[in-house]
Structures are given as structure tokens and as C-alpha cells.
Scaffold this motif. Structure first.
Motif, PDB file in Angstrom:
ATOM      1  N   LYS A  14       3.228  12.374  -0.415  1.00  0.00           N
ATOM      2  CA  LYS A  14       3.654  12.936   0.867  1.00  0.00           C
ATOM      3  C   LYS A  14       2.934  14.277   1.067  1.00  0.00           C
ATOM      4  O   LYS A  14       2.351  14.823   0.113  1.00  0.00           O
ATOM      5  CB  LYS A  14       5.172  13.129   0.866  1.00  0.00           C
ATOM      6  N   LYS A  22       7.802   3.247  -2.094  1.00  0.00           N
ATOM      7  CA  LYS A  22       7.244   2.135  -1.322  1.00  0.00           C
ATOM      8  C   LYS A  22       7.841   2.095   0.071  1.00  0.00           C
ATOM      9  O   LYS A  22       7.172   1.759   1.039  1.00  0.00           O
ATOM     10  CB  LYS A  22       7.413   0.803  -2.049  1.00  0.00           C
ATOM     11  N   GLU A  23       9.124   2.473   0.193  1.00  0.00           N
ATOM     12  CA  GLU A  23       9.762   2.493   1.511  1.00  0.00           C
ATOM     13  C   GLU A  23       9.154   3.573   2.395  1.00  0.00           C
ATOM     14  O   GLU A  23       8.861   3.327   3.571  1.00  0.00           O
ATOM     15  CB  GLU A  23      11.279   2.703   1.381  1.00  0.00           C
ATOM     16  N   SER A  24       8.955   4.762   1.845  1.00  0.00           N
ATOM     17  CA  SER A  24       8.379   5.835   2.660  1.00  0.00           C
ATOM     18  C   SER A  24       6.928   5.518   3.020  1.00  0.00           C
ATOM     19  O   SER A  24       6.471   5.828   4.129  1.00  0.00           O
ATOM     20  CB  SER A  24       8.498   7.201   1.969  1.00  0.00           C
ATOM     21  N   GLY A  26       5.791   2.452   3.522  1.00  0.00           N
ATOM     22  CA  GLY A  26       5.908   1.448   4.573  1.00  0.00           C
ATOM     23  C   GLY A  26       6.202   2.084   5.917  1.00  0.00           C
ATOM     24  O   GLY A  26       5.622   1.706   6.943  1.00  0.00           O
ATOM     25  N   ASN A  27       7.111   3.060   5.933  1.00  0.00           N
ATOM     26  CA  ASN A  27       7.432   3.759   7.181  1.00  0.00           C
ATOM     27  C   ASN A  27       6.223   4.542   7.698  1.00  0.00           C
ATOM     28  O   ASN A  27       5.918   4.526   8.889  1.00  0.00           O
ATOM     29  CB  ASN A  27       8.628   4.689   6.986  1.00  0.00           C
ATOM     30  N   TRP A  28       5.540   5.253   6.801  1.00  0.00           N
ATOM     31  CA  TRP A  28       4.361   6.021   7.196  1.00  0.00           C
ATOM     32  C   TRP A  28       3.282   5.088   7.765  1.00  0.00           C
ATOM     33  O   TRP A  28       2.670   5.389   8.791  1.00  0.00           O
ATOM     34  CB  TRP A  28       3.807   6.782   5.984  1.00  0.00           C
ATOM     35  N   ALA A  30       3.687   2.109   9.136  1.00  0.00           N
ATOM     36  CA  ALA A  30       4.135   1.584  10.429  1.00  0.00           C
ATOM     37  C   ALA A  30       3.909   2.607  11.530  1.00  0.00           C
ATOM     38  O   ALA A  30       3.434   2.273  12.628  1.00  0.00           O
ATOM     39  CB  ALA A  30       5.612   1.194  10.355  1.00  0.00           C
ATOM     40  N   GLU A  31       4.232   3.876  11.259  1.00  0.00           N
ATOM     41  CA  GLU A  31       4.006   4.938  12.248  1.00  0.00           C
ATOM     42  C   GLU A  31       2.519   5.084  12.558  1.00  0.00           C
ATOM     43  O   GLU A  31       2.134   5.285  13.714  1.00  0.00           O
ATOM     44  CB  GLU A  31       4.575   6.266  11.743  1.00  0.00           C
ATOM     45  N   ARG A  41       1.929  -4.200   9.691  1.00  0.00           N
ATOM     46  CA  ARG A  41       2.729  -3.358   8.811  1.00  0.00           C
ATOM     47  C   ARG A  41       2.184  -3.523   7.402  1.00  0.00           C
ATOM     48  O   ARG A  41       1.463  -4.465   7.098  1.00  0.00           O
ATOM     49  CB  ARG A  41       4.210  -3.764   8.848  1.00  0.00           C
ATOM     50  N   HIS A  43       3.672  -4.483   4.702  1.00  0.00           N
ATOM     51  CA  HIS A  43       4.092  -5.731   4.073  1.00  0.00           C
ATOM     52  C   HIS A  43       3.212  -6.888   4.520  1.00  0.00           C
ATOM     53  O   HIS A  43       2.903  -7.786   3.733  1.00  0.00           O
ATOM     54  CB  HIS A  43       5.560  -6.048   4.382  1.00  0.00           C
TER      55      HIS A  43
END
Length: 139
Positions: A14, A22-24, A26-28, A30-31, A41, A43
């Protein structure tokens, strides 16, 4: 990497230098896709990579190693579909009886029979099995 706050085992961090989960990630990602006005995405990329590797013959153990999975459950989802497609393609020619050989059969040059057989198998698979195999693909 050694100079970062995260140490030597983190490849994506970050902005504050701490490890990205992995979740953060994925969010980054996607944004970033939304900002770039492109579909997709993280995934979807992972799934496409696993599908491609399985379709090219990767084993469960190889998929586990590439994607960091443990057990064989996740890899088996990809290899099961790939193996089913491969087996359907190989078996399609078994649905049509072999032509009987007789004195009037033409002789093919060495190697030409393999090419002709492969083309015949591909044609039969498309006619009998279709692109998706014997059963519709499951979502």
C-alpha cells in the motif's frame, strides 16, 4: 525490497509501505479498472490464467504451485473441465465406425494419414460434441 517496511516477502504494498492483502489488492485493482474505463477484475485474470494453464495440460500440483493454492480442491475445478474437454475431443471419432479397407483404398504418403485423421477428428468433434463438450458449461 529490503529497504521497505514490509520486508522481503511482499511484492505489492500500500502507499504507506505496509503489505497489501489479497482483498485490498482486489479492491485496488477494481478501482484502477473503473478509473481506466476497462472491464475486468483481478479474480477474472486469475481465473483466465488458471483456465489457460489447465487447458494446456497443467496438473493439479502445477496449478497449486502457480496460484499458491493448497490442497487440490481449487485446481481440480480447472483440470476437471480441461480433462473433460480433451477426453470429449479424443472420443468423438469413436462414435463413427472406421471405414472398411479394400483394394480400392487410396494410399497416403507417410504422415499424411495422421494429418487427415486429426482433421477428421476435429470435424467429428464439432459435429457430434460441439464447442462446449457433451454437457453445457457450468457457471
Amino acid at each position: 525490497m529490503e529497504a521497505t517496511k514490509t520486508g522481503d516477502m511482499v511484492f505489492i504494498a500500500k502507499p504507506d509501505g505496509t503489505a497489501m492483502t489479497k482483498e485490498s489488492f482486489g479492491n485496488w485493482f477494481a478501482e484502477a479498472c473503473v478509473a481506466a474505463d476497462v472491464p475486468g477484475r483481478a479474480h477474472g485474470l486469475r481465473k483466465a490464467g488458471a483456465t489457460r494453464a489447465a487447458n494446456r495440460g497443467a496438473s493439479d500440483a502445477q496449478l497449486d504451485a502457480i496460484f499458491g493454492w493448497s490442497g487440490r480442491g481449487m485446481a481440480a475445478l480447472y483440470t476437471k473441465n480441461a480433462n473433460r474437454q480433451r477426453l470429449a475431443e479424443e472420443a468423438a471419432s469413436l462414435l463413427i465406425p472406421e471405414p472398411k479397407k479394400n483394394a480400392y483404398s487410396r494410399t497416403l504418403s507417410p504422415g499424411a494419414g495422421n494429418v487427415a485423421k486429426k482433421e477428421e477428428n476435429q470435424m467429428l468433434r464439432k459435429m457430434v460434441v460441439g464447442e462446449a463438450g457433451l454437457e453445457p458449461a457450468k457457471a
